[in-house]
Design an enzyme around this catalytic site. Structure first.
Site, PDB file in Angstrom:
ATOM      1  N   LYS A 107     -43.840 -53.052  28.605  1.00 28.12           N
ATOM      2  CA  LYS A 107     -44.679 -54.115  29.149  1.00 28.12           C
ATOM      3  C   LYS A 107     -44.549 -54.252  30.656  1.00 28.12           C
ATOM      4  O   LYS A 107     -45.526 -54.419  31.361  1.00 28.12           O
ATOM      5  CB  LYS A 107     -44.323 -55.439  28.462  1.00 28.12           C
ATOM      6  N   CYS A 125     -37.072 -52.234  29.313  1.00 28.00           N
ATOM      7  CA  CYS A 125     -35.875 -52.596  28.574  1.00 28.00           C
ATOM      8  C   CYS A 125     -35.709 -54.114  28.532  1.00 28.00           C
ATOM      9  O   CYS A 125     -36.267 -54.838  29.338  1.00 28.00           O
ATOM     10  CB  CYS A 125     -34.618 -51.954  29.144  1.00 28.00           C
ATOM     11  N   LYS A 169     -57.665 -49.037  27.709  1.00 34.30           N
ATOM     12  CA  LYS A 169     -57.263 -49.757  26.494  1.00 34.30           C
ATOM     13  C   LYS A 169     -57.284 -48.822  25.289  1.00 34.30           C
ATOM     14  O   LYS A 169     -56.371 -48.833  24.468  1.00 34.30           O
ATOM     15  CB  LYS A 169     -58.182 -50.960  26.226  1.00 34.30           C
ATOM     16  N   TRP A 226     -36.019 -48.803  26.635  1.00 29.25           N
ATOM     17  CA  TRP A 226     -37.108 -47.880  26.927  1.00 29.25           C
ATOM     18  C   TRP A 226     -36.488 -46.765  27.752  1.00 29.25           C
ATOM     19  O   TRP A 226     -36.033 -46.980  28.866  1.00 29.25           O
ATOM     20  CB  TRP A 226     -38.220 -48.582  27.700  1.00 29.25           C
ATOM     21  N   ARG A 249     -40.616 -54.847  25.650  1.00 32.19           N
ATOM     22  CA  ARG A 249     -40.125 -54.228  26.882  1.00 32.19           C
ATOM     23  C   ARG A 249     -39.489 -52.867  26.628  1.00 32.19           C
ATOM     24  O   ARG A 249     -39.214 -52.121  27.570  1.00 32.19           O
ATOM     25  CB  ARG A 249     -39.103 -55.137  27.566  1.00 32.19           C
ATOM     26  N   ASN A 276     -30.644 -52.800  32.781  1.00 29.02           N
ATOM     27  CA  ASN A 276     -32.028 -52.370  33.021  1.00 29.02           C
ATOM     28  C   ASN A 276     -32.108 -51.824  34.436  1.00 29.02           C
ATOM     29  O   ASN A 276     -31.498 -52.378  35.353  1.00 29.02           O
ATOM     30  CB  ASN A 276     -33.009 -53.542  32.913  1.00 29.02           C
ATOM     31  N   GLY A 277     -32.902 -50.780  34.636  1.00 27.56           N
ATOM     32  CA  GLY A 277     -33.077 -50.220  35.975  1.00 27.56           C
ATOM     33  C   GLY A 277     -32.673 -48.764  36.021  1.00 27.56           C
ATOM     34  O   GLY A 277     -32.494 -48.108  34.987  1.00 27.56           O
ATOM     35  N   HIS A 322     -71.953 -35.040  37.953  1.00 27.23           N
ATOM     36  CA  HIS A 322     -71.068 -34.234  38.795  1.00 27.23           C
ATOM     37  C   HIS A 322     -69.867 -33.710  38.014  1.00 27.23           C
ATOM     38  O   HIS A 322     -68.825 -33.414  38.605  1.00 27.23           O
ATOM     39  CB  HIS A 322     -70.606 -35.062  39.999  1.00 27.23           C
ATOM     40  N   GLU A 378     -54.402 -46.193  25.549  1.00 27.56           N
ATOM     41  CA  GLU A 378     -53.082 -46.804  25.443  1.00 27.56           C
ATOM     42  C   GLU A 378     -52.658 -47.029  23.991  1.00 27.56           C
ATOM     43  O   GLU A 378     -51.511 -46.761  23.629  1.00 27.56           O
ATOM     44  CB  GLU A 378     -53.067 -48.173  26.148  1.00 27.56           C
ATOM     45  N   GLU A 416     -61.148 -49.710  32.621  1.00 24.22           N
ATOM     46  CA  GLU A 416     -60.250 -50.536  31.817  1.00 24.22           C
ATOM     47  C   GLU A 416     -60.504 -50.342  30.325  1.00 24.22           C
ATOM     48  O   GLU A 416     -59.568 -50.298  29.520  1.00 24.22           O
ATOM     49  CB  GLU A 416     -60.403 -52.010  32.211  1.00 24.22           C
TER      50      GLU A 416
END
Length: 614
Positions: free
Chosen positions: A609, A2, A491, A74, A27, A100-101, A510, A494, A487
């Site tokens: 973010k 947020c 990417k 968010w 955010r 926020n929180g 395996h 995401e 990574e």
């Protein structure tokens, strides 16, 4: 998570708030809203979805005034909707709150408030703040009314995390702000003052900021700012000068922030190394641990989340190889809830782009409680994790706006290389000549990254167009490039929403080999290394099952041309530094696939973010 912006001054507040929210939309972008206080009346505009919906609403229904609060959300509690969008109000429409929180005890508080007649208009936890403040104001005697005191007492009843901004029609020239485990800054202008959850929101107006610490409050009006503790003790706080320019947070001529940030990596890597490279040693001025303390370390524990965790995995390889000390790498959300073996002989390294990642912050507190010294690798000056660390290596990537991290990741790798050489020299595991060789190669890396971007951009764009319709990808790497396979897969998933898995190549037999067929592209990292022949064997196994192979290879490698379907050539470097090169084409591949699919690259669904809540 947020974004918050607040303003008191002489400018048109809705313009300031909307501009700030635009810079914070990374955010959160489920909904957005602003509240403006004018002539003792609060006007609120809120909308579901992206910020442009709110901008159009304000064009049709302007809100004049010089003091107000804005928020981009968010969702945590309550679905994305207009009624759940911030700002939120009390029963009398006299108090406005942005937050926020997470309020951990909001259900019990809400039940209590409803029993006392309060009516809630949303599903959010945030709304309890407005009603709690309303009650505290009602308890005050008229001659002693204080919005500051009402907010302070309301916060005493809350358990959880918050960055908070509050307005009231009874106190028309005043904003109250407070922080606990969610970032909040105060910006200082000339006869104007700001609050924001991140620096880019106010860079067009001021570079002078105060970083609030946990348990601190701020009172803002046109005369100035007063900072206190939650116990009402006034504090003097240092003013920090932000060196980023406002244009650094703009797209320039790039289609997306993510693409711009990918191409900024040579500069970000060089800036992270700048002033720190000696001829045979590394200079880390922010390192508050003495050389004697570094010599007593018996174990290193790295804690991080997401992309930063992948950087930590690379760090394990390089520290163990060059310093010969055992390294554990923990996902911070797991570390904080198990019983890790930590002592005063352990060095904990926390990695976080924002410096506000909730799980990583909790992890370093747990480590310190067990006697460990903590150093952090972070991109944001003055953020919480560096402030609670015994030393910090700041990366100098500049603001990273795209939600999917790129230049922050390569800057973190650069910082890990710097620290590893620094630690190896302190412990005499890296001699003078070895250090010279390593530092000499480090100096080449920004140029080599630039060469990859220049030579392979068009090739990767074309390649991505041919692969954007596939639904599953497998990424394989070995050794120091196994984390890069993770990574690269992250990417892709995401930003393109394509299912992708990263695996150590030796584990393919395996389990994952069962998935391979003509519909499964397999990305392999086959640059020159001690496991080069092993990865060629893995490529053979993929081809034997009709898999399509995209491989990263070292320039001049003729052998791999006989085995792979598509090859991306990279400059040769020491194996230990290869991760800094191999990630670049994987970022570009993910970006171009997502762009080809028409995805919202900078603001992928359900992501934010800075993850400042559990």
């Amino acid at each position: 998570m947020c974004g918050i912006v607040g303003y008191v001054g002489y400018q048109d507040v809705s313009t300031v708030l909307l501009d700030g929210l635009k810079r914070l939309e990374y955010r959160g972008y489920d909904s957005a809203g602003i509240a403006v206080l004018n002539n003792n009346i609060i006007e609120v505009r809120r909308s579901k979805g992206k910020l442009n919906n709110l901008e159009e609403m304000v064009k049709v229904q302007p809100v004049p005034g010089n003091i107000g609060l804005g928020h981009t959300r968010w969702a945590t509690h309550g679905r994305p909707s207009e009624e759940n969008a911030h700002p939120h109000r009390d029963c009398k429409n006299e108090i406005i709150v942005v937050h926020n929180g997470i309020v951990e005890n909001y259900l019990s508080l809400k039940d209590e408030l409803q029993l006392r007649g309060h009516v809630f208009a949303s599903e959010t936890d945030t709304e309890v703040f407005a009603h709690l403040i309303e009650e505290e104001l009602d308890r005050q005697k008229t001659e002693k009314e204080s919005l500051y005191e009402a907010v302070r007492l309301a916060l005493k009843r809350v358990r959880g995390t918050y960055a908070l901004g509050v307005l009231s029609t009874k106190f028309p020239g005043q904003i109250i702000a407070a922080r606990n485990d969610s970032p909040l800054i105060v910006g200082l202008g000339e006869n104007e003052y700001f609050i924001a959850s991140d620096v880019p929101a106010i860079l067009n107006h001021t570079r002078d900021v105060i970083f609030l610490d946990n348990g601190e409050m701020a009172v803002l009006n046109q005369e100035g700012v007063k900072i206190t503790t939650l116990e009402a003790v006034e504090k003097e706080k240092a003013v920090v000068k932000i060196t980023w320019s406002a244009t650094q947070a703009e797209k320039a001529d790039y289609k997306h922030f993510m693409l711009k940030e990918i191409f900024e990596q040579p500069t970000a890597i060089e800036d992270t190394m700048r002033t720190r490279l000696g001829e045979d040693n590394i200079h880390l001025e922010e390192m508050e641990l003495s050389l004697d303390q570094l010599k007593t370390i018996e174990k290193v524990t790295i804690i991080a989340c997401g992309t930063s965790w992948h950087a930590g995995l690379v760090g394990k390889f390089i520290i163990e190889e060059l310093v010969r000390i055992p390294v554990e790498v923990d996902i911070a959300s797991e570390f904080r809830y198990r019983s890790p073996i930590i002592s005063d002989k352990t060095l904990t390294i926390a990695i976080s782009q924002s410096g506000e990642t909730a799980d990583t912050l909790a992890g370093i507190r747990q480590a310190k409680a067990n006697g460990s010294k903590v150093i952090s690798i972070c991109n944001v000056l003055g953020s919480s994790i560096p402030r609670e660390s015994d030393g910090t290596i700041y990366t100098h990537a500049g603001p990273e706006i795209g939600v999917a991290s790129t230049k922050a990741f390569t800057s973190q790798l650069t910082a890990l290389y710097l620290f590893t050489i620094y630690l190896g020299r302190a412990r005499d595991t890296i001699g003078v000549e070895r250090a010279k060789d390593l530092i000499s190669e480090l100096r080449r890396l920004p140029h080599l990254v630039g060469e990859i971007l220049k030579k392979e951009d068009a090739n990767l764009k074309k390649l991505a167009h041919g692969f954007s319709h596939y639904k599953d990808f497998l990424y394989l790497g070995r050794g120091i490039n196994y984390p890069i396979a993770l990574e690269g897969a992250l990417k892709l998933k995401e930003i393109s929403y394509i299912h992708a898995e990263g695996y150590p190549a030796g584990e393919m037999k395996h389990g994952p080999i069962a998935l391979i067929d003509e519909d499964m592209p397999v990305v392999t990292i086959a640059v020159r290394s001690k496991t080069y022949e092993k990865i060629l064997g893995n490529i053979e196994e993929v081809k034997a099952r009709d898999g399509i192979v995209i491989t990263l290879a070292t320039e001049g490698d003729a052998e791999v041309t006989k085995k792979a379907d598509h090859i991306i050539y990279l400059p040769d470097t020491m194996e230990i530094f290869s991760s800094l090169l191999t990630i670049i084409p994987l970022q570009l591949l993910a970006y171009y696939i997502a762009d080809r699919k028409g995805c919202d690259v900078d603001q992928p669904r359900n992501l934010a973010k800075s993850v400042t809540v559990e």
